[in-house]
Motif scaffolding. Sequence first.
Motif, PDB file in Angstrom:
ATOM      1  N   ILE A  75       0.836  -1.201   0.000  1.00 44.58           N
ATOM      2  CA  ILE A  75       0.000   0.000   0.000  1.00 44.58           C
ATOM      3  C   ILE A  75       0.869   1.248   0.000  1.00 44.58           C
ATOM      4  O   ILE A  75       1.884   1.326   0.690  1.00 44.58           O
ATOM      5  N   GLU A  76       0.448   2.237  -0.792  1.00 39.95           N
ATOM      6  CA  GLU A  76       1.122   3.531  -0.857  1.00 39.95           C
ATOM      7  C   GLU A  76       0.309   4.582  -0.098  1.00 39.95           C
ATOM      8  O   GLU A  76      -0.916   4.429   0.064  1.00 39.95           O
ATOM      9  N   PRO A  77       0.944   5.657   0.356  1.00 38.48           N
ATOM     10  CA  PRO A  77       0.231   6.680   1.135  1.00 38.48           C
ATOM     11  C   PRO A  77      -0.931   7.344   0.409  1.00 38.48           C
ATOM     12  O   PRO A  77      -1.877   7.805   1.050  1.00 38.48           O
ATOM     13  N   ASP A  78      -0.879   7.403  -0.931  1.00 39.66           N
ATOM     14  CA  ASP A  78      -1.957   8.065  -1.666  1.00 39.66           C
ATOM     15  C   ASP A  78      -3.022   7.091  -2.171  1.00 39.66           C
ATOM     16  O   ASP A  78      -3.925   7.477  -2.924  1.00 39.66           O
ATOM     17  N   ASP A  79      -2.945   5.829  -1.756  1.00 41.23           N
ATOM     18  CA  ASP A  79      -3.971   4.862  -2.149  1.00 41.23           C
ATOM     19  C   ASP A  79      -5.270   5.100  -1.401  1.00 41.23           C
ATOM     20  O   ASP A  79      -5.282   5.582  -0.260  1.00 41.23           O
ATOM     21  N   THR A  80      -6.376   4.731  -2.046  1.00 44.69           N
ATOM     22  CA  THR A  80      -7.675   4.641  -1.374  1.00 44.69           C
ATOM     23  C   THR A  80      -7.799   3.222  -0.813  1.00 44.69           C
ATOM     24  O   THR A  80      -7.781   2.254  -1.571  1.00 44.69           O
ATOM     25  N   ILE A  81      -7.894   3.120   0.505  1.00 48.59           N
ATOM     26  CA  ILE A  81      -8.012   1.815   1.145  1.00 48.59           C
ATOM     27  C   ILE A  81      -9.475   1.555   1.483  1.00 48.59           C
ATOM     28  O   ILE A  81     -10.143   2.405   2.075  1.00 48.59           O
ATOM     29  N   VAL A  82      -9.974   0.378   1.106  1.00 45.82           N
ATOM     30  CA  VAL A  82     -11.322  -0.048   1.484  1.00 45.82           C
ATOM     31  C   VAL A  82     -11.167  -1.317   2.320  1.00 45.82           C
ATOM     32  O   VAL A  82     -10.530  -2.279   1.887  1.00 45.82           O
ATOM     33  N   VAL A  83     -11.758  -1.310   3.507  1.00 41.11           N
ATOM     34  CA  VAL A  83     -11.523  -2.372   4.488  1.00 41.11           C
ATOM     35  C   VAL A  83     -12.815  -3.127   4.792  1.00 41.11           C
ATOM     36  O   VAL A  83     -13.892  -2.528   4.883  1.00 41.11           O
ATOM     37  N   TYR A  84     -12.688  -4.446   4.992  1.00 38.50           N
ATOM     38  CA  TYR A  84     -13.848  -5.242   5.379  1.00 38.50           C
ATOM     39  C   TYR A  84     -13.427  -6.388   6.288  1.00 38.50           C
ATOM     40  O   TYR A  84     -12.248  -6.751   6.386  1.00 38.50           O
ATOM     41  N   ASP A  85     -14.421  -6.968   6.959  1.00 35.48           N
ATOM     42  CA  ASP A  85     -14.235  -8.176   7.768  1.00 35.48           C
ATOM     43  C   ASP A  85     -15.434  -9.076   7.501  1.00 35.48           C
ATOM     44  O   ASP A  85     -16.072  -8.960   6.460  1.00 35.48           O
ATOM     45  N   ASP A  86     -15.771  -9.939   8.422  1.00 35.11           N
ATOM     46  CA  ASP A  86     -17.017 -10.705   8.312  1.00 35.11           C
ATOM     47  C   ASP A  86     -17.777 -10.658   9.626  1.00 35.11           C
ATOM     48  O   ASP A  86     -18.427 -11.605  10.024  1.00 35.11           O
ATOM     49  N   THR A  87     -17.642  -9.511  10.307  1.00 38.56           N
ATOM     50  CA  THR A  87     -18.281  -9.316  11.619  1.00 38.56           C
ATOM     51  C   THR A  87     -18.972  -7.959  11.639  1.00 38.56           C
ATOM     52  O   THR A  87     -18.780  -7.153  12.548  1.00 38.56           O
ATOM     53  N   HIS A  88     -19.751  -7.683  10.610  1.00 37.83           N
ATOM     54  CA  HIS A  88     -20.516  -6.438  10.476  1.00 37.83           C
ATOM     55  C   HIS A  88     -19.641  -5.196  10.381  1.00 37.83           C
ATOM     56  O   HIS A  88     -20.142  -4.079  10.508  1.00 37.83           O
ATOM     57  N   GLY A  89     -18.343  -5.364  10.213  1.00 34.52           N
ATOM     58  CA  GLY A  89     -17.471  -4.218  10.009  1.00 34.52           C
ATOM     59  C   GLY A  89     -16.761  -3.703  11.238  1.00 34.52           C
ATOM     60  O   GLY A  89     -16.004  -2.728  11.148  1.00 34.52           O
ATOM     61  N   VAL A  90     -16.958  -4.328  12.396  1.00 34.32           N
ATOM     62  CA  VAL A  90     -16.384  -3.761  13.625  1.00 34.32           C
ATOM     63  C   VAL A  90     -14.863  -3.865  13.661  1.00 34.32           C
ATOM     64  O   VAL A  90     -14.171  -2.947  14.109  1.00 34.32           O
ATOM     65  N   PHE A  91     -14.301  -4.980  13.164  1.00 34.31           N
ATOM     66  CA  PHE A  91     -12.841  -5.113  13.129  1.00 34.31           C
ATOM     67  C   PHE A  91     -12.257  -4.258  12.013  1.00 34.31           C
ATOM     68  O   PHE A  91     -11.180  -3.681  12.160  1.00 34.31           O
ATOM     69  N   ALA A  92     -12.965  -4.180  10.900  1.00 35.87           N
ATOM     70  CA  ALA A  92     -12.522  -3.331   9.793  1.00 35.87           C
ATOM     71  C   ALA A  92     -12.531  -1.858  10.196  1.00 35.87           C
ATOM     72  O   ALA A  92     -11.637  -1.094   9.827  1.00 35.87           O
ATOM     73  N   ALA A  93     -13.542  -1.455  10.963  1.00 36.38           N
ATOM     74  CA  ALA A  93     -13.613  -0.067  11.413  1.00 36.38           C
ATOM     75  C   ALA A  93     -12.422   0.279  12.299  1.00 36.38           C
ATOM     76  O   ALA A  93     -11.917   1.412  12.268  1.00 36.38           O
TER      77      ALA A  93
END
Length: 264
Positions: A75-93
């Motif tokens: 990952i580079e500093p200017d990338d757009t990062i999109v994050v997910y998990d499988d626990t309604h998003g709490v770990f991704a958040a």
Amino acid sequence: MDESVVVAPDWLADRLDDPQVRVVDVRDAWEFDGIGHVPGAVNVPFDSYRDETSDDPGTLPGATAFGDLLSEAGIEPDDTIVVYDDTHGVFAARFVVTAEAYGHDDVRLLDGDFSAWSREHETTSETPAIEPTEYRAEPFSFAESPLVDREAVEAAIERDAVLVDTRERDEFAEAHLPGAIRFDWREVVDDDTRRLKPDADLVALLADHGITPDREVVLYCNTARRISHTYVVLRALGYEDVAFYEGSLTEWLATDGAIETGAE
């Protein structure tokens, strides 16, 4: 929802071929490999970006450690990062909050989780080729972050801010900050779709708990995981005055902070 904070599965599906959109899967490695993942996603397991032994507050891993993680993920500093998990998003958040704490400008939560994504979109078990980078995370600073320490929470209490406890009912009854209200973080999630409820429903739900955009809001739980999800949702809804108590109740109790007990 503000798409600079939370994005829909269709939004991500339309951008999977964009080299500057990097998808991060924070589930355990066995889930990433064995169950499948969003095409092109890299695996950064939840435990890898939490560290109670670092010099930074709460469970932040330290700038060097977090920078190394993102470097290994390509990952580079200017990338757009999109994050997910499988626990309604709490770990991704929690990843979203951590990346912001170390200066990444564009990091977003995928609305829903892997289960929601897989209902309508392609998944894969292929491990993507990763070209490591030299990502340097910025040092953590309370002054440059929504994260606050105990002193700031005490000052907010004096200002009559609304303290929001995102834990479960029995945890709240056992001990909570003085004057806090309880708002279970999972209330914002639709159990059927696994995605966030419609904006209007969320605004009404939050207002029913006294959590309105005109109030100063301070979020806490036990170790600042569950409040990560609530923090991201409030930001996506346009709440501007939201503080994130990184030490949460763990620090508050360890430093003999005043508490209340009993049900809501």
